[in-house]
Enzyme design. Structure first.
Site, PDB file in Angstrom:
ATOM      1  N   ASP A  15       0.836  -1.217   0.000  1.00 23.43           N
ATOM      2  CA  ASP A  15       0.000   0.000   0.000  1.00 23.43           C
ATOM      3  C   ASP A  15       0.868   1.264   0.000  1.00 23.43           C
ATOM      4  O   ASP A  15       1.960   1.273   0.559  1.00 23.43           O
ATOM      5  CB  ASP A  15      -0.926  -0.027   1.231  1.00 23.43           C
ATOM      6  CG  ASP A  15      -2.057   0.978   1.110  1.00 23.43           C
ATOM      7  OD1 ASP A  15      -2.409   1.358  -0.036  1.00 23.43           O
ATOM      8  OD2 ASP A  15      -2.597   1.389   2.152  1.00 23.43           O
ATOM      9  N   ASN A  63     -10.955  -2.612  -5.263  1.00 25.67           N
ATOM     10  CA  ASN A  63     -10.234  -1.601  -6.055  1.00 25.67           C
ATOM     11  C   ASN A  63     -10.936  -1.274  -7.373  1.00 25.67           C
ATOM     12  O   ASN A  63     -10.623  -0.272  -8.021  1.00 25.67           O
ATOM     13  CB  ASN A  63      -8.775  -2.027  -6.302  1.00 25.67           C
ATOM     14  CG  ASN A  63      -7.893  -1.938  -5.070  1.00 25.67           C
ATOM     15  OD1 ASN A  63      -6.948  -2.721  -4.908  1.00 25.67           O
ATOM     16  ND2 ASN A  63      -8.167  -1.005  -4.166  1.00 25.67           N
TER      17      ASN A  63
HETATM   18  C1  IPE Z   1      -5.294  -2.698  -0.136  1.00 25.52           C
HETATM   19  O1  IPE Z   1      -5.011  -1.360  -0.265  1.00 25.52           O
HETATM   20  C2  IPE Z   1      -5.284  -3.377  -1.474  1.00 25.52           C
HETATM   21  C3  IPE Z   1      -3.981  -3.511  -2.122  1.00 25.52           C
HETATM   22  C4  IPE Z   1      -2.826  -3.136  -1.640  1.00 25.52           C
HETATM   23  C5  IPE Z   1      -3.993  -4.143  -3.402  1.00 25.52           C
HETATM   24  P1  IPE Z   1      -6.176  -0.266  -0.402  1.00 25.52           P
HETATM   25  O2  IPE Z   1      -5.487   1.022  -0.589  1.00 25.52           O
HETATM   26  O3  IPE Z   1      -7.127  -0.658  -1.452  1.00 25.52           O
HETATM   27  O4  IPE Z   1      -6.873  -0.352   1.009  1.00 25.52           O
HETATM   28  P2  IPE Z   1      -7.842   0.686   1.732  1.00 25.52           P
HETATM   29  O5  IPE Z   1      -8.875   1.088   0.736  1.00 25.52           O
HETATM   30  O6  IPE Z   1      -7.002   1.867   2.131  1.00 25.52           O
HETATM   31  O7  IPE Z   1      -8.369  -0.025   2.921  1.00 25.52           O
HETATM   32  C1  IPE Z   2      -1.711   0.190  -3.304  1.00 25.25           C
HETATM   33  O1  IPE Z   2      -1.436   1.550  -3.335  1.00 25.25           O
HETATM   34  C2  IPE Z   2      -1.904  -0.392  -4.674  1.00 25.25           C
HETATM   35  C3  IPE Z   2      -3.306  -0.720  -5.008  1.00 25.25           C
HETATM   36  C4  IPE Z   2      -4.293  -0.681  -4.179  1.00 25.25           C
HETATM   37  C5  IPE Z   2      -3.563  -1.147  -6.366  1.00 25.25           C
HETATM   38  P1  IPE Z   2      -2.599   2.625  -3.320  1.00 25.25           P
HETATM   39  O2  IPE Z   2      -2.959   2.964  -4.722  1.00 25.25           O
HETATM   40  O3  IPE Z   2      -3.722   2.186  -2.463  1.00 25.25           O
HETATM   41  O4  IPE Z   2      -1.844   3.852  -2.664  1.00 25.25           O
HETATM   42  P2  IPE Z   2      -2.460   4.903  -1.631  1.00 25.25           P
HETATM   43  O5  IPE Z   2      -2.949   4.122  -0.443  1.00 25.25           O
HETATM   44  O6  IPE Z   2      -3.567   5.620  -2.347  1.00 25.25           O
HETATM   45  O7  IPE Z   2      -1.300   5.765  -1.303  1.00 25.25           O
HETATM   46 MG    MG Z   3      -4.109   2.433  -0.491  1.00 25.40          MG
END
Ligand code: IPE
Ligand code: IPE
Ligand code: MG
Length: 249
Positions: A15, A63
Site C-alpha cells: 500500500d 479496487n
Molecule cells: C489494499 O489497499 C489493497 C492492495 C494493496 C492491493 P487499499 O489502498 O485498497 O486499502 P484501503 O482502501 O485503504 O483499505
Molecule cells: C496500493 O497503493 C496499490 C493498489 C491498491 C492497487 P494505493 O494505490 O492504495 O496507494 P495509496 O494508499 O492511495 O497511497
Molecule cells: Mg491504499
C-alpha cells in the site's frame, strides 16, 4: 534445513503507491509503476533470504471502485509487468500463481496469467502468489461454494483445502506498508496466526533493508498458537511449529 528465524511464508499488502506519486506531483499510475520496481527488488530479497513463499496483494475486489482511468491503468500495468518480469522470474526459479477471481478480468489478461503460471510451473526456488482481484471474503465464499457443490460437510479442514491458497501453508509474517492499520479484506482466513508488521514506509520505498527490519521484528515474536509461554519453554521451542495437515509447500 531452512533457517527457522526466517519466515517461511511472507505476505504483503503493498500500500502507498498513490501517496508516493501524489507527493511528487505525479499521476497515481506513476506510483503503481514504481511499485512494480519495488516488487522486483522484494522478490529478489526474499529469494536471497530463503523465504519459501511470497504472497502479495496487488489488486483487491474493492479496487474496482477506483476511477476508471486508474483501474484500466492497473490492468495495463499487469499486462506489461508480465511481459517484462516473467523471463526474469523464470530464470530465478520462481513459480507464479495468480490468486483471485479471474472471471472478471479481460480474456487477454486471463490468458497472460495462465501463460505465466505455465511458463514457471516447474520452478522450485520460491512460490510467488499474486493476489489480483482478490478478496478474503470472496475466497471464503468460493471455498464454501465448492464444498456445497461437491456435497462435502463444511469443516475447517475441508474449507482450508478449498481456499485459493491451499497450495501453501498460512503466512507467518504479514507486512502492510503505507501506514494503515487494517487488513482491507486480505487473507482473512489464512492470517489467523500470522505475525502482523505495519510500517509507514510507502510501498515504492520498501527496499531490502525494510524487509530486513520486518524479519528482525518477526524474530522477536513468540508464537504461542494458544499455548502458554511456559509450555513452549518446557517443550524447548521458541515457537511451536504449526502442523499444516493439508498444505504442501
Ligand atoms: C489494499 O489497499 C489493497 C492492495 C494493496 C492491493 P487499499 O489502498 O485498497 O486499502 P484501503 O482502501 O485503504 O483499505
Ligand atoms: C496500493 O497503493 C496499490 C493498489 C491498491 C492497487 P494505493 O494505490 O492504495 O496507494 P495509496 O494508499 O492511495 O497511497
Ligand atoms: Mg491504499
Amino acid at each position: 534445513m531452512s533457517d527457522p528465524s526466517v519466515p517461511h511464508h511472507v505476505a504483503i499488502v503493498m500500500d502507498g503507491n498513490g501517496r508516493w506519486a501524489t507527493s511528487r506531483y505525479l499521476p497515481r499510475i506513476a506510483g503503481h509503476k514504481q511499485g512494480v520496481e519495488a516488487l522486483r527488488t522484494c522478490v529478489q530479497s526474499c529469494i536471497d533470504r530463503g523465504v519459501a513463499v511470497l504472497t502479495v496483494f496487488a489488486f483487491s475486489s474493492e479496487n474496482w471502485n477506483r476511477p476508471t482511468e486508474e483501474v484500466s491503468g492497473l490492468m495495463d500495468l499487469l499486462g506489461m509487468a508480465l511481459t517484462r518480469e516473467v523471463p526474469r522470474l523464470q530464470a530465478n526459479g520462481v513459480r507464479m500463481h495468480f490468486v483471485g477471481n479471474r472471471l472478471q478480468l479481460s480474456s487477454k489478461v486471463q490468458a497472460g496469467l495462465v501463460q505465466a503460471e505455465l511458463d514457471t510451473s516447474k520452478n522450485q526456488r520460491m512460490i510467488f502468489n499474486i493476489c489480483f482481484n482478490y478478496g478474503g471474503r470472496w475466497d471464503i465464499a468460493q471455498a464454501a461454494q465448492k464444498l456445497v457443490d461437491s456435497g462435502q460437510a463444511i469443516t475447517e479442514m475441508a474449507l482450508d483445502r478449498a481456499m485459493a491458497l491451499a497450495h501453501v501453508p498460512d503466512p507467518d509474517l504479514l507486512i502492510r506498508t503505507g501506514g494503515e492499520l487494517r487488513i482491507s479484506n486480505f487473507l482473512l482466513w489464512q492470517s489467523a496466526y500470522s505475525e502482523f508488521y505495519f510500517t509507514n514506509k510507502l510501498w515504492p520505498d520498501f527496499d531490502a533493508a525494510a524487509l530486513d527490519e520486518a524479519i528482525v521484528f518477526f524474530k522477536t515474536r513468540e508464537r504461542r498458537f494458544g499455548q502458554t509461554s511456559a509450555q513452549l519453554k518446557t517443550q524447548g521451542k521458541s515457537h511451536p511449529v504449526k502442523v499444516h495437515a493439508v498444505k504442501v509447500a
